[in-house]
Design a protein around this motif. Structure first.
Motif, PDB file in Angstrom:
ATOM      1  N   ASP A  38      34.444  53.377  45.502  1.00 19.70           N
ATOM      2  CA  ASP A  38      34.494  54.608  44.719  1.00 19.70           C
ATOM      3  C   ASP A  38      35.898  54.947  44.229  1.00 19.70           C
ATOM      4  OD1 ASP A  38      32.839  56.466  43.616  1.00 19.70           O
ATOM      5  OD2 ASP A  38      33.333  57.990  45.129  1.00 19.70           O
ATOM      6  N   CYS A  39      36.787  53.965  44.245  1.00 18.72           N
ATOM      7  CA  CYS A  39      38.190  54.234  43.921  1.00 18.72           C
ATOM      8  C   CYS A  39      38.411  54.211  42.407  1.00 18.72           C
ATOM      9  CB  CYS A  39      39.064  53.190  44.608  1.00 18.72           C
ATOM     10  SG  CYS A  39      40.758  53.203  44.039  1.00 18.72           S
ATOM     11  N   LEU A  40      39.024  55.280  41.889  1.00 18.92           N
ATOM     12  CA  LEU A  40      39.276  55.392  40.443  1.00 18.92           C
ATOM     13  C   LEU A  40      40.084  54.201  39.921  1.00 18.92           C
ATOM     14  CD1 LEU A  40      39.367  57.017  37.774  1.00 18.92           C
ATOM     15  CD2 LEU A  40      41.415  58.169  38.685  1.00 18.92           C
ATOM     16  N   PHE A  41      41.157  53.834  40.621  1.00 16.37           N
ATOM     17  CA  PHE A  41      42.020  52.781  40.087  1.00 16.37           C
ATOM     18  C   PHE A  41      41.396  51.391  40.266  1.00 16.37           C
ATOM     19  CE2 PHE A  41      46.358  55.216  40.056  1.00 16.37           C
ATOM     20  CZ  PHE A  41      45.844  56.065  39.097  1.00 16.37           C
ATOM     21  N   CYS A  42      40.564  51.192  41.273  1.00 18.33           N
ATOM     22  CA  CYS A  42      39.799  49.936  41.347  1.00 18.33           C
ATOM     23  C   CYS A  42      38.891  49.826  40.119  1.00 18.33           C
ATOM     24  CB  CYS A  42      38.958  49.878  42.614  1.00 18.33           C
ATOM     25  SG  CYS A  42      39.844  49.393  44.109  1.00 18.33           S
ATOM     26  N   LYS A  43      38.278  50.928  39.748  1.00 16.58           N
ATOM     27  CA  LYS A  43      37.381  50.912  38.574  1.00 16.58           C
ATOM     28  C   LYS A  43      38.165  50.661  37.289  1.00 16.58           C
ATOM     29  CE  LYS A  43      33.801  53.806  40.588  1.00 16.58           C
ATOM     30  NZ  LYS A  43      33.292  55.183  40.744  1.00 16.58           N
ATOM     31  N   LEU A  45      44.069  44.442  44.226  1.00 12.35           N
ATOM     32  CA  LEU A  45      43.601  44.633  45.598  1.00 12.35           C
ATOM     33  C   LEU A  45      43.696  46.110  45.962  1.00 12.35           C
ATOM     34  CD1 LEU A  45      42.818  43.187  48.314  1.00 12.35           C
ATOM     35  CD2 LEU A  45      45.266  43.267  48.850  1.00 12.35           C
ATOM     36  N   HIS A  46      42.658  46.633  46.610  1.00  9.27           N
ATOM     37  CA  HIS A  46      42.694  48.046  47.011  1.00  9.27           C
ATOM     38  C   HIS A  46      43.543  48.211  48.267  1.00  9.27           C
ATOM     39  CE1 HIS A  46      41.445  52.212  47.383  1.00  9.27           C
ATOM     40  NE2 HIS A  46      41.344  51.973  48.689  1.00  9.27           N
ATOM     41  N   ILE A  47      44.779  48.655  48.066  1.00  8.55           N
ATOM     42  CA  ILE A  47      45.644  49.084  49.174  1.00  8.55           C
ATOM     43  C   ILE A  47      45.820  50.584  48.956  1.00  8.55           C
ATOM     44  CG2 ILE A  47      47.877  48.792  50.313  1.00  8.55           C
ATOM     45  CD1 ILE A  47      48.207  46.150  48.672  1.00  8.55           C
ATOM     46  N   TYR A  50      44.576  57.573  45.845  1.00  7.73           N
ATOM     47  CA  TYR A  50      44.836  56.707  47.003  1.00  7.73           C
ATOM     48  C   TYR A  50      44.477  55.256  46.724  1.00  7.73           C
ATOM     49  CZ  TYR A  50      46.789  60.295  49.861  1.00  7.73           C
ATOM     50  OH  TYR A  50      47.657  61.244  50.359  1.00  7.73           O
ATOM     51  N   HIS A  51      45.115  54.730  45.697  1.00  8.75           N
ATOM     52  CA  HIS A  51      45.186  53.288  45.429  1.00  8.75           C
ATOM     53  C   HIS A  51      46.642  53.080  45.038  1.00  8.75           C
ATOM     54  CE1 HIS A  51      43.402  49.426  43.529  1.00  8.75           C
ATOM     55  NE2 HIS A  51      44.708  49.395  43.277  1.00  8.75           N
ATOM     56  N   LEU A  52      47.369  52.342  45.833  1.00  7.24           N
ATOM     57  CA  LEU A  52      48.815  52.193  45.656  1.00  7.24           C
ATOM     58  C   LEU A  52      49.164  51.964  44.189  1.00  7.24           C
ATOM     59  CD1 LEU A  52      50.944  50.032  48.067  1.00  7.24           C
ATOM     60  CD2 LEU A  52      51.547  50.270  45.674  1.00  7.24           C
TER      61      LEU A  52
HETATM   62 ZN    ZN Z   1      41.269  51.088  44.752  1.00 10.87          ZN
END
Ligand code: ZN
Ligand code: AMP
Length: 115
Positions: A3-8, A45-47, A96-98
């Motif tokens: 559900d991470c905005l920046f991963c999307k 990568l999700h950090i 909260y995605h570096l």
């Molecule tokens: Zn992410």
């Protein structure tokens, strides 16, 4: 997908103004720029934040730094810029995605943190 905005954004599932992409890194303009040039460099990568960064992430973190000068030049910042990584509650991190902010423009920026 999580559900991470920046991963999307990195996956192209949410549109962004892309600056750069390779197998490890994605860079895009900040949606709410605070300087004439303001973009973000993220690992694919999700950090969540630097709190969770570990030695296994050295290569991707190094790549973010090592690309920053070239991307800044390409975005019109030949004379320098500021890089900021907000971390956690104290650092007032919002997403909260570096991510590393790259900030600049034609004029020198203000002091880093007003005294
Ligand atoms: Zn992410
Ligand atoms: P931070 O406070 O370091 O977590 O910064 C998060 C940044 O992400 C802020 O500067 C926001 O303007 C930016 N931001 C939030 N949503 C988006 C989005 N959809 N596209 C581009 N930038 C975003």
């Amino acid at each position: 997908m999580n559900d991470c905005l920046f991963c999307k954004i990195a996956a192209g599932a949410i549109p962004s103004k892309k600056v750069y992409e390779d197998e490890d890194i994605f860079a895009f303009h900040d949606i709410n720029p605070v300087t004439p040039v303001h973009f973000l460099i993220i690992p694919k990568l999700h950090i969540p934040s630097l709190v969770e960064a570990e030695l296994q992430h050295v290569a991707v973190l190094g790549k973010m730094l090592a690309l920053s000068g070239r991307l800044a030049r390409e975005q019109g910042l030949p004379d320098g810029f500021r890089s900021i990584i907000n971390t956690g509650r104290i650092g007032r991190q919002e997403v909260y995605h570096l991510h590393m902010h790259i900030l600049g423009g034609p004029q020198p920026l203000g002091t880093m943190i007003p005294r």
